[in-house]
Design a protein around this motif. Sequence first.
Motif, short mmCIF file in Angstrom:
data_model
loop_
_atom_site.label_atom_id
_atom_site.label_comp_id
_atom_site.label_asym_id
_atom_site.label_seq_id
_atom_site.Cartn_x
_atom_site.Cartn_y
_atom_site.Cartn_z
N SER A 121 0.73 -1.25 -0.07
CA SER A 121 0.24 -0.03 -0.03
C SER A 121 0.96 1.21 0.13
CB SER A 121 -0.97 0.11 1.16
OG SER A 121 -0.10 -0.01 2.37
N ARG A 122 2.16 1.22 0.01
CA ARG A 122 3.17 2.21 0.00
C ARG A 122 3.93 2.18 -1.17
NH1 ARG A 122 3.30 4.54 5.29
NH2 ARG A 122 5.05 5.74 4.76
N SER A 161 -0.73 7.09 3.02
CA SER A 161 -0.72 5.92 3.89
C SER A 161 -0.19 6.30 5.39
CB SER A 161 0.06 4.80 3.68
OG SER A 161 -0.37 4.05 2.21
N ALA A 182 -3.18 6.89 7.18
CA ALA A 182 -4.03 5.97 7.47
C ALA A 182 -4.17 5.26 8.64
CB ALA A 182 -3.97 4.97 6.32
N GLU A 208 -6.52 1.71 4.56
CA GLU A 208 -5.47 1.24 3.67
C GLU A 208 -5.91 0.64 2.52
OE1 GLU A 208 -1.56 -1.86 4.17
OE2 GLU A 208 -3.15 -1.72 5.74
#
Length: 426
Positions: free
Chosen positions: A381-382, A391, A394, A400
Amino acid sequence: MQQLIRGRILGFHADPTDTDDNHLYLEDGAILIEGGRILAVDDYAKLARPGLPEIDHRPHLILPGFIDTHIHFPQVQVIASWGAQLLDWLNTYTFPEEARFAQQGHAPAMADAFLNLLTAHGTTTAVAFCSVHPQSADALFTAAHARNMAMVAGKVMMDRNAPPEVLDTPQQGYDDSKALIARWHGKGRQRYAITPRFAITSTPEQMEMAGQLVREHPDCHIQTHLSENRDEIDFTLSLYPQARDYLDIYESYGLLGDRILLGHSIHLEPREIARMAETGSHPVFCPTSNLFLGSGLFDKAGLRAAGITSGIATDVGGGTSYSMLQTLNEGYKILQLRGQKLTALSAFHWITRGNAKVLGMEDQIGTLAPGSMADLVVLDSRATPAMALRSDRAETLAEELFILQIMGDDRSIAQTYVAGVAMKTV
């Protein structure tokens, strides 16, 4: 040999729209794999043991592999072709491109490229239209079988309203499909989809042959198109003037049921919706394609309220991305225009267990249940600077996932496993 895949584990056991008890999430979890199947899923500390090989994907998320329920294998080189709506797009780009699959060696080369693109984008199973040429289906099944990758596919049956190079006859379409079913349906992880392309390109005689195949092979899937575009609907009804509506054409030849996938299904009449619900037929939402070709806005909530379960898919090459993440991105926007919501948990359920249920294959793919095939996707997710920056703010799993849903693409796919084997080499 057993191996352990470690990371943050997320899998679904129910639809988040129906219940709050819908998923398993393990902050430091692991999946125990043997012989390409999942043996167990639990906290890492409970599954780890000395000498057990393991791959550590922390801090990434590990989910079941994505499932694409409508994609056109022969259109890999016409994706992103400019400026047409459905019928013009088919005649200008698609049919000439599909004619190339008659050339020696073309289909095998495209099959390898196609499967590489799928796994690079986290997709481990697809429902694919091949060209009219049986060698196109042979090539795709051969390549998928070599990878132990679950594929549902079929050669299109089409005997009118297209160039001669991409036409068969009713008998040829039947014979070719019958032979392909004998060669491939149930071989390893391969499944056949009886594939009358759509009513415009099949005469009543060919539709009857398609119905005969369905009666003879009730365990095969069926795939076709329905009500994508207003001009398409008008042309279809002019060819079948006795039909009550578009769906009635497929119904009259015995094609409806829980094995059929009806791509697009945008502009539906009330009778069609009622019959789809009564027969258990499945529409398939293709958001990037619907936007690109200007086709219309899918009514997910309306169909669901009628008791219909929909799939979601890329529809490459009318669709503009192989990524199921980007498919969710555009799907979210279409549903916003409809006044409907697509939450992150519902979105990721849809492209895993949800699509598996549409296929009737949730006992094999789409979940992390013991006994399922170890088809997995590892998500970062990064993956880009913009995603990493977002993120930082988040705070929940849902936040996320939503970042991945809106900003994610192939760069977010850290690894893809097919039957426990890593597919990405970089």
